[in-house]
Design an enzyme around this catalytic site. Sequence first.
Site, PDB file in Angstrom:
ATOM      1  CE1 TYR A 192      -4.016   2.073   0.865  1.00  0.00           C
ATOM      2  CE2 TYR A 192      -2.601   3.094   2.508  1.00  0.00           C
ATOM      3  CZ  TYR A 192      -3.773   3.084   1.781  1.00  0.00           C
ATOM      4  OH  TYR A 192      -4.698   4.084   1.968  1.00  0.00           O
ATOM      5  CE  LYS A 219      -3.845   5.038  -1.307  1.00  0.00           C
ATOM      6  NZ  LYS A 219      -4.884   5.410  -2.309  1.00  0.00           N
TER       7      LYS A 219
END
Length: 251
Positions: free
Chosen positions: A154, A158
């Site tokens: 993640y 991001k």
Amino acid sequence: MYDFSGKVAFVTGAAQGIGKETAVLLAKGGAKVAAVDLKEDAVAGTVEAINLAGGEAIGIGADVSNMDQVTAAVERTVNELGGIHILVNNAGIIRDNLLFKMTEDDWDAVMSVHLRGAFNTCKQATKYMTEQKYGKIVNLSSRSSLGNRGQANYSAAKAGIIGFTSTLALELGKFNINVNAVAPGYIETPMTDSTAARVGVDKEDFKKAAAANTPLGRVGQPIDIANVIAFFASDDSSFVTGQTLHVNGGR
Ligand code: NAP
């Protein structure tokens, strides 16, 4: 409140959390909204909330990681709502684990939804935005882009969103398209509730711990992020592009 009358917004992951709040806020400002999520049924509540507030919306089921489904969703938006001016890349998933336990599927799933998803929607939406010489793209990054234990996939996705955002800003500025990102901290949504459940902590205790580490002394609510997305989607930020704004209570 910003004035979005005459504009059409395409908001992904609009069934709940930040996406739902954003879809409703943009509609309250006068935008017609395509509320997009994995299943059309899941966005019925968002469409209803928009209609109740006097706005216009359609619900679309599409997996953002699938280019054919995104192409069809964007075409449907243009045909039924008359264009596409604002794109909010909000759909997201987490598949948290420490690296030694993280599977290839956990890695690929997160990359597919966040990065391929944003790539797919931008490819399709900018076909229209470049022609009309107008567009606002807002991508959801995260405080986790700075690194967060258990979120290698993640966090990488991001951080990738930030590079993607600044690069598109360079490429699309000449078409009067602004591309910015919002990087939320802890926002109380089903996503953070599921993180609490995964680590086996009561969600109220999880929230309290996050608030205690936040200078403003509270966790965020979806409206805290929707307000900033609306600013980037509005003409009040027309000289701002390629930026990532951290919205995390100062954490
Ligand atoms: P959420 O409550 O989990 O909502 C995300 C929505 O996206 C869900 O309705 C989800 O559907 C949908 N979605 C998942 N995969 C999709 C796909 N392939 N195609 C279309 N829709 C899909 O999340 P949130 O907390 O509102 O977060 C919204 C965004 O902000 C995400 O990008 C997230 O990474 C980012 N963010 C959130 C926080 C936070 O603290 N909440 C912090 C930083 C960044 P399903 O429920 O069916 O999966």
